[in-house]
Each structure stands twice: as structure tokens, then as C-alpha cells.
Design an enzyme around this catalytic site. Structure first.
Site, PDB file in Angstrom:
ATOM      1  CG  ASP A 121       2.014   3.899   5.222  1.00 24.12           C
ATOM      2  OD1 ASP A 121       2.958   4.490   4.665  1.00 24.12           O
ATOM      3  OD2 ASP A 121       2.065   3.505   6.397  1.00 24.12           O
ATOM      4  CG  ASP A 139       7.227   3.651   4.152  1.00 23.09           C
ATOM      5  OD1 ASP A 139       7.854   4.499   4.826  1.00 23.09           O
ATOM      6  OD2 ASP A 139       6.016   3.397   4.312  1.00 23.09           O
TER       7      ASP A 139
END
Length: 161
Positions: A121, A139
Site C-alpha cells: 500500500d 483497492d
């Protein structure tokens, strides 16, 4: 080839490629937990690894549990998304696009789980003391796909009496 399946190729594959390219770039150009300010007080690029699911759910559990668990859950989710895509009518473009985004994002994060045991991330948004957990392109595609699908179900499905 049906226009329905062209949607998979023009949305799912670019999502996977963009997701994997951005994660690869972050991994090669930054150190873990390094942060680069982009918009002061609002947005940073921060390299983190998420061993859990959304909002680091189950991240504190042993890798012997989380890696197989999330791989299996991802494979099941991808199968369900594929089945729903297959069942969707070819003129239901909003749902087809939603499923293509969900599929691309799910595959992108599954690749990370298999290769690294965690998801990379790096998109880090915050405002003062309010901080959203870092996320990635996959995401974003998953979130957009969910909202598009819900939107299509609420506004485009004919009501049956």
C-alpha cells in the site's frame, strides 16, 4: 468475441498492470515506511505492507494462518465475481464495468499475497488527526467497483412488484 468480454480486457488487464507497476515502482524506489509528502497536510506516498485485509483486519495473526486464508478468500471472491460477470446481461454496462474493476483489483492484491505474503500500500490520505489507512490501485478499483455495482442495483434495476 462478445462486447461483454471486451470489457474484461479493456478494464481488468489495465487495472492489474497499473496496480503491479505502481507497487513494483514503490518497492524498488522507496524503503519500507518511507514517506514522501505530495500535498502537505493531506496526501503522502508512504510505502507500507499490509499483511491483513482492509484496515489491516487480521494483520496481527500468524502468517501461517493469514497467507493461506487470504489467498483462499481471494480465489473464492474472484470465482464469484467471474460467475456474476458471466451471468450479467451484455447490455448491463455499469454492472459489467463494476465486476471488471472488482476482478482486476482482486487479482492485483492476490498477486501480492502470493508473491510477498502481504499487500503493498502507498496512497496515504489524511487531514489533521484524521488518517485514512494507506491503500493502492487495486483497492481503488475494488472500492470503485463496489460503489458502481451498488449504484447500478439501486438506480438501474427494474423493480418487480
Amino acid at each position: 468475441m462478445s462486447s461483454k468480454y471486451i470489457i474484461i480486457f479493456i478494464i481488468t488487464i489495465p487495472v492489474i498492470v497499473l496496480d503491479q507497476f505502481t507497487k513494483f515502482y514503490i518497492q524498488k524506489s522507496m524503503k519500507l515506511h518511507q514517506s514522501i509528502k505530495v500535498i502537505d497536510g493531506f496526501f503522502d506516498i508512504t510505502y507500507v505492507l499490509n499483511k491483513g485485509a482492509a484496515f489491516s483486519f487480521l494483520a496481527d495473526k500468524p502468517e501461517g494462518f493469514t497467507i493461506p486464508f487470504f489467498v483462499i478468500v481471494s480465489v473464492i471472491a474472484i470465482g464469484i465475481i467471474g460467475f456474476l460477470f458471466y451471468q450479467t446481461k451484455k447490455n448491463d454496462y455499469v454492472s459489467l464495468i463494476a465486476f471488471a474493476l472488482l476482478l482486476g483489483g482482486s487479482i492485483g492484491n492476490l498477486i501480492d499475497r502470493i508473491r510477498h505474503g502481504a499487500v503493498t500500500d502507498f496512497l496515504d490520505f489524511y487531514f489533521h488527526q484524521y488518517h485514512w489507512p494507506a491503500f493502492n490501485v487495486a483497492d481503488s478499483a475494488i472500492t470503485t467497483g463496489v460503489f458502481l455495482f451498488l449504484f447500478s442495483q439501486i438506480f438501474f434495476k427494474k423493480k418487480t412488484a
